[in-house]
Scaffold this motif. Structure first.
Motif, PDB file in Angstrom:
ATOM      1  N   ILE A   1       0.838  -1.216   0.000  1.00 44.27           N
ATOM      2  CA  ILE A   1       0.000   0.000   0.000  1.00 44.27           C
ATOM      3  C   ILE A   1       0.861   1.251   0.000  1.00 44.27           C
ATOM      4  O   ILE A   1       0.430   2.320   0.426  1.00 44.27           O
ATOM      5  CB  ILE A   1      -0.989   0.020   1.193  1.00 44.27           C
ATOM      6  CG1 ILE A   1      -0.247  -0.129   2.523  1.00 44.27           C
ATOM      7  CG2 ILE A   1      -2.055  -1.054   1.029  1.00 44.27           C
ATOM      8  CD1 ILE A   1      -1.159   0.097   3.733  1.00 44.27           C
ATOM      9  N   GLY A   2       2.114   1.103  -0.509  1.00 44.90           N
ATOM     10  CA  GLY A   2       2.929   2.278  -0.765  1.00 44.90           C
ATOM     11  C   GLY A   2       3.968   2.632   0.272  1.00 44.90           C
ATOM     12  O   GLY A   2       4.571   3.709   0.184  1.00 44.90           O
ATOM     13  N   TRP A   3       4.214   1.763   1.284  1.00 43.78           N
ATOM     14  CA  TRP A   3       5.248   2.053   2.277  1.00 43.78           C
ATOM     15  C   TRP A   3       6.563   2.362   1.556  1.00 43.78           C
ATOM     16  O   TRP A   3       7.037   1.568   0.749  1.00 43.78           O
ATOM     17  CB  TRP A   3       5.417   0.864   3.215  1.00 43.78           C
ATOM     18  CG  TRP A   3       6.428   1.044   4.311  1.00 43.78           C
ATOM     19  CD1 TRP A   3       7.675   0.505   4.353  1.00 43.78           C
ATOM     20  CD2 TRP A   3       6.272   1.779   5.523  1.00 43.78           C
ATOM     21  NE1 TRP A   3       8.315   0.860   5.514  1.00 43.78           N
ATOM     22  CE2 TRP A   3       7.471   1.660   6.256  1.00 43.78           C
ATOM     23  CE3 TRP A   3       5.231   2.536   6.059  1.00 43.78           C
ATOM     24  CZ2 TRP A   3       7.666   2.256   7.492  1.00 43.78           C
ATOM     25  CZ3 TRP A   3       5.418   3.139   7.294  1.00 43.78           C
ATOM     26  CH2 TRP A   3       6.620   2.997   7.992  1.00 43.78           C
ATOM     27  N   PRO A   4       7.184   3.539   1.792  1.00 38.08           N
ATOM     28  CA  PRO A   4       8.303   3.982   0.951  1.00 38.08           C
ATOM     29  C   PRO A   4       9.668   3.404   1.306  1.00 38.08           C
ATOM     30  O   PRO A   4      10.648   3.750   0.668  1.00 38.08           O
ATOM     31  CB  PRO A   4       8.302   5.503   1.173  1.00 38.08           C
ATOM     32  CG  PRO A   4       7.758   5.680   2.555  1.00 38.08           C
ATOM     33  CD  PRO A   4       6.749   4.580   2.737  1.00 38.08           C
ATOM     34  N   TYR A   5       9.736   2.536   2.301  1.00 36.01           N
ATOM     35  CA  TYR A   5      11.024   2.002   2.727  1.00 36.01           C
ATOM     36  C   TYR A   5      11.039   0.481   2.621  1.00 36.01           C
ATOM     37  O   TYR A   5       9.999  -0.166   2.668  1.00 36.01           O
ATOM     38  CB  TYR A   5      11.331   2.423   4.171  1.00 36.01           C
ATOM     39  CG  TYR A   5      11.289   3.909   4.381  1.00 36.01           C
ATOM     40  CD1 TYR A   5      12.280   4.734   3.844  1.00 36.01           C
ATOM     41  CD2 TYR A   5      10.253   4.504   5.103  1.00 36.01           C
ATOM     42  CE1 TYR A   5      12.246   6.102   4.028  1.00 36.01           C
ATOM     43  CE2 TYR A   5      10.209   5.877   5.288  1.00 36.01           C
ATOM     44  CZ  TYR A   5      11.204   6.666   4.745  1.00 36.01           C
ATOM     45  OH  TYR A   5      11.158   8.027   4.918  1.00 36.01           O
ATOM     46  N   ALA A   6      12.250  -0.073   2.551  1.00 35.63           N
ATOM     47  CA  ALA A   6      12.382  -1.516   2.511  1.00 35.63           C
ATOM     48  C   ALA A   6      12.145  -2.132   3.876  1.00 35.63           C
ATOM     49  O   ALA A   6      11.831  -3.314   3.990  1.00 35.63           O
ATOM     50  CB  ALA A   6      13.763  -1.904   1.999  1.00 35.63           C
TER      51      ALA A   6
ATOM     52  N   ARG B   1      -2.071   3.569   6.581  1.00 39.51           N
ATOM     53  CA  ARG B   1      -2.231   4.621   5.570  1.00 39.51           C
ATOM     54  C   ARG B   1      -3.690   5.021   5.460  1.00 39.51           C
ATOM     55  O   ARG B   1      -4.586   4.170   5.499  1.00 39.51           O
ATOM     56  CB  ARG B   1      -1.720   4.131   4.209  1.00 39.51           C
ATOM     57  CG  ARG B   1      -1.444   5.285   3.247  1.00 39.51           C
ATOM     58  CD  ARG B   1      -0.701   4.868   2.019  1.00 39.51           C
ATOM     59  NE  ARG B   1      -0.149   6.035   1.351  1.00 39.51           N
ATOM     60  CZ  ARG B   1       0.413   6.034   0.155  1.00 39.51           C
ATOM     61  NH1 ARG B   1       0.516   4.897  -0.518  1.00 39.51           N
ATOM     62  NH2 ARG B   1       0.887   7.143  -0.387  1.00 39.51           N
ATOM     63  N   VAL B   2      -3.925   6.309   5.302  1.00 40.86           N
ATOM     64  CA  VAL B   2      -5.286   6.798   5.112  1.00 40.86           C
ATOM     65  C   VAL B   2      -5.726   6.444   3.693  1.00 40.86           C
ATOM     66  O   VAL B   2      -5.123   6.897   2.714  1.00 40.86           O
ATOM     67  CB  VAL B   2      -5.367   8.325   5.326  1.00 40.86           C
ATOM     68  CG1 VAL B   2      -6.792   8.828   5.059  1.00 40.86           C
ATOM     69  CG2 VAL B   2      -4.936   8.691   6.743  1.00 40.86           C
ATOM     70  N   VAL B   3      -6.765   5.625   3.580  1.00 43.38           N
ATOM     71  CA  VAL B   3      -7.238   5.185   2.264  1.00 43.38           C
ATOM     72  C   VAL B   3      -8.554   5.847   1.877  1.00 43.38           C
ATOM     73  O   VAL B   3      -8.914   5.851   0.697  1.00 43.38           O
ATOM     74  CB  VAL B   3      -7.381   3.648   2.205  1.00 43.38           C
ATOM     75  CG1 VAL B   3      -6.022   2.985   2.390  1.00 43.38           C
ATOM     76  CG2 VAL B   3      -8.353   3.128   3.248  1.00 43.38           C
ATOM     77  N   GLU B   4      -9.272   6.403   2.844  1.00 45.65           N
ATOM     78  CA  GLU B   4     -10.487   7.173   2.547  1.00 45.65           C
ATOM     79  C   GLU B   4     -10.609   8.301   3.556  1.00 45.65           C
ATOM     80  O   GLU B   4     -10.228   8.152   4.716  1.00 45.65           O
ATOM     81  CB  GLU B   4     -11.743   6.288   2.621  1.00 45.65           C
ATOM     82  CG  GLU B   4     -11.849   5.241   1.541  1.00 45.65           C
ATOM     83  CD  GLU B   4     -13.153   4.456   1.629  1.00 45.65           C
ATOM     84  OE1 GLU B   4     -14.123   4.973   2.223  1.00 45.65           O
ATOM     85  OE2 GLU B   4     -13.196   3.316   1.134  1.00 45.65           O
ATOM     86  N   GLN B   5     -11.134   9.408   3.083  1.00 44.93           N
ATOM     87  CA  GLN B   5     -11.381  10.557   3.953  1.00 44.93           C
ATOM     88  C   GLN B   5     -12.833  10.993   3.772  1.00 44.93           C
ATOM     89  O   GLN B   5     -13.270  11.263   2.664  1.00 44.93           O
ATOM     90  CB  GLN B   5     -10.440  11.712   3.602  1.00 44.93           C
ATOM     91  CG  GLN B   5     -10.624  12.966   4.450  1.00 44.93           C
ATOM     92  CD  GLN B   5      -9.705  14.091   4.000  1.00 44.93           C
ATOM     93  OE1 GLN B   5      -9.002  13.976   3.010  1.00 44.93           O
ATOM     94  NE2 GLN B   5      -9.720  15.196   4.722  1.00 44.93           N
TER      95      GLN B   5
ATOM     96  N   ASP C   1      -3.479  -1.132   7.034  1.00 49.13           N
ATOM     97  CA  ASP C   1      -2.070  -1.503   7.202  1.00 49.13           C
ATOM     98  C   ASP C   1      -1.696  -2.664   6.280  1.00 49.13           C
ATOM     99  O   ASP C   1      -0.626  -3.234   6.385  1.00 49.13           O
ATOM    100  CB  ASP C   1      -1.739  -1.830   8.660  1.00 49.13           C
ATOM    101  CG  ASP C   1      -2.615  -2.933   9.233  1.00 49.13           C
ATOM    102  OD1 ASP C   1      -3.388  -3.551   8.462  1.00 49.13           O
ATOM    103  OD2 ASP C   1      -2.526  -3.178  10.448  1.00 49.13           O
ATOM    104  N   ALA C   2      -2.610  -2.987   5.361  1.00 46.51           N
ATOM    105  CA  ALA C   2      -2.372  -4.020   4.353  1.00 46.51           C
ATOM    106  C   ALA C   2      -3.505  -3.928   3.339  1.00 46.51           C
ATOM    107  O   ALA C   2      -4.575  -3.371   3.632  1.00 46.51           O
ATOM    108  CB  ALA C   2      -2.343  -5.409   4.993  1.00 46.51           C
ATOM    109  N   PRO C   3      -3.317  -4.438   2.116  1.00 47.81           N
ATOM    110  CA  PRO C   3      -4.402  -4.422   1.134  1.00 47.81           C
ATOM    111  C   PRO C   3      -5.633  -5.151   1.662  1.00 47.81           C
ATOM    112  O   PRO C   3      -5.534  -6.265   2.194  1.00 47.81           O
ATOM    113  CB  PRO C   3      -3.794  -5.158  -0.065  1.00 47.81           C
ATOM    114  CG  PRO C   3      -2.330  -5.004   0.083  1.00 47.81           C
ATOM    115  CD  PRO C   3      -2.077  -5.016   1.557  1.00 47.81           C
TER     116      PRO C   3
ATOM    117  N   LEU D   1      -7.897   5.579  -1.882  1.00 46.21           N
ATOM    118  CA  LEU D   1      -6.652   4.952  -2.309  1.00 46.21           C
ATOM    119  C   LEU D   1      -6.913   3.478  -2.582  1.00 46.21           C
ATOM    120  O   LEU D   1      -7.479   2.776  -1.743  1.00 46.21           O
ATOM    121  CB  LEU D   1      -5.582   5.134  -1.234  1.00 46.21           C
ATOM    122  CG  LEU D   1      -4.192   4.582  -1.547  1.00 46.21           C
ATOM    123  CD1 LEU D   1      -3.118   5.480  -0.960  1.00 46.21           C
ATOM    124  CD2 LEU D   1      -4.025   3.158  -1.023  1.00 46.21           C
ATOM    125  N   ILE D   2      -6.495   3.024  -3.771  1.00 49.52           N
ATOM    126  CA  ILE D   2      -6.796   1.662  -4.219  1.00 49.52           C
ATOM    127  C   ILE D   2      -5.507   0.959  -4.630  1.00 49.52           C
ATOM    128  O   ILE D   2      -4.790   1.443  -5.512  1.00 49.52           O
ATOM    129  CB  ILE D   2      -7.760   1.702  -5.428  1.00 49.52           C
ATOM    130  CG1 ILE D   2      -9.022   2.497  -5.085  1.00 49.52           C
ATOM    131  CG2 ILE D   2      -8.107   0.298  -5.884  1.00 49.52           C
ATOM    132  CD1 ILE D   2      -9.829   2.889  -6.297  1.00 49.52           C
TER     133      ILE D   2
END
Length: 370
Positions: free
Chosen positions: A14-19, A41-45, A54-56, A255-256
């Motif tokens: 879901i886009g975490w920017p680090y390894a 991650r915020v997926v809807e507002q 925290d996962a798909p 966010l999808i």
């Protein structure tokens, strides 16, 4: 850092920017402050709150901090779709600093900022090859994308011209945007319903990347999302034939996760695109005009009838489109007005802070510390 991360793979999806553990010092400090928290991650507002994951496929409603719910709390300091937060249970305890963001000036006379999307790598500026096609509006979007403000970097803009299957003027539209393409802004004409046509966008949608779709209602953002997903997830509707305007089939930002491992943020159509005052015209699609202006004989050249004006000379040689230049002047003035409002707002906040400290000291002197 004491927080235990058993598995980064779901976060990366879901886009975490680090390894692995965050490298950003501010992020690490936030984790140290909340050692029992986990990232999401915020997926809807929505008006009533946030949906985080925290996962798909692991989305849950989250309770926000009380101060974010106050009417006077700055909207751009609240979480937006794409933001990373720290959770304890289902309660958000911290908003992690953004790496990138797209913002606009909110509607109304009072100065406010609105975050369209956060922590994004690519912005797809979607415009239909029908009556929706408007180079001036595309330039306005580019200005907002390039206005990184306090962010460390600006996302990459990509212009996506949809409905290429419905007109024979696609190549002409691409040619109209040649001055932008020369500055490194990719332009793609696609049939949003055809996976083979949309495949040209896959180069921007690698694993761990996040893209956002922006554009008018009816431009084809939701259709594009469905094609990239491979399923009919987002509602779509036909546009009006008389003006090519669409209805707001997307009613909130979402966010999808995509099959490619990237994330896509779909947004409702936006009709008002006001600058925040943080934009840089040179970074927002007008680098060529800014460079020409620096070659004028007079530093305060208004680019009207002054001798030695490099901008007017480029227009007369046919190297610079005059309509684009006039839009540059219009946007330059709007940015200047917004910058003044922003400066006044910051000055008022600073003055209020000073006055608050003075009042607190007077109360302490009179009544003692509490």
């Amino acid at each position: 850092m004491t927080t235990d991360f058993p598995d980064f793979a779901p976060l990366r999806a879901i886009g975490w920017p680090y390894a692995g553990i965050p490298e950003d010092a501010a992020w690490r400090e936030a984790f140290a402050t909340h050692p029992q928290a986990r990232p999401a991650r915020v997926v809807e507002q929505h008006r009533s709150g946030y949906v985080v994951a925290d996962a798909p496929g692991a989305a849950v409603k989250a309770e926000s901090l009380p101060e974010w719910q106050r009417p006077r709390f700055p909207a751009h300091e609240r979480p937006a779709v794409g933001d990373w937060v720290l959770l304890e249970g289902k309660r958000i305890v911290a908003l992690l600093p953004r790496h990138t963001a797209i913002k606009r000036g909110a509607a109304g006379e009072h100065y406010h900022q609105q975050v369209i999307a956060a922590n994004i790598d690519t912005v797809f500026i979607v415009c239909g090859l029908d009556a929706d096609f408007n180079p001036r509006r595309i330039e306005r979007y580019l200005l907002l994308v390039g206005g990184g403000g306090a962010q460390t970097a600006a996302p990459q803009p990509v212009i996506v011209l949809t409905k290429a299957d419905k007109t024979e003027y696609g190549p002409d539209a691409v040619a109209t945007l040649e001055e932008l393409a020369v500055q490194g802004v990719p332009v793609h004409a696609v049939n949003a319903k055809d996976p083979a046509s949309v495949a040209v966008l896959e180069q921007y949608l690698g694993p761990g990347r996040t893209a956002v779709l922006v554009g008018s209602s009816g431009a084809g953002k939701s259709t594009l999302t469905n094609t990239l997903l491979g399923i009919e997830k987002m509602k779509t509707a036909a546009v009006r034939e008389n003006d090519s305007r669409g209805r707001h089939t997307t009613t909130h930002r979402a966010l999808i996760p995509l099959p490619s491992g990237a994330c896509l943020i779909d947004t409702p159509g936006m009709r008002e695109l006001k600058p925040t005052g943080e934009e840089d015209l040179g970074e927002g699609g007008f680098a060529d005009i800014e460079a020409l202006a620096g070659q004028c004989r007079f530093r305060d050249c208004s680019h009207q009838r002054e001798p030695g004006c490099a901008v007017r000379a480029a227009i007369e040689r046919g190297e610079l489109d005059e309509e684009r230049f006039l839009n540059y002047l219009k946007l330059r003035d709007e940015v200047a007005v917004a910058a003044d409002k922003l400066a006044n707002r910051l000055a008022q906040k600073s003055e209020a802070k000073v006055q608050g400290k003075a009042l607190h000291k007077r109360l302490e002197d009179k009544y003692g510390k509490r």
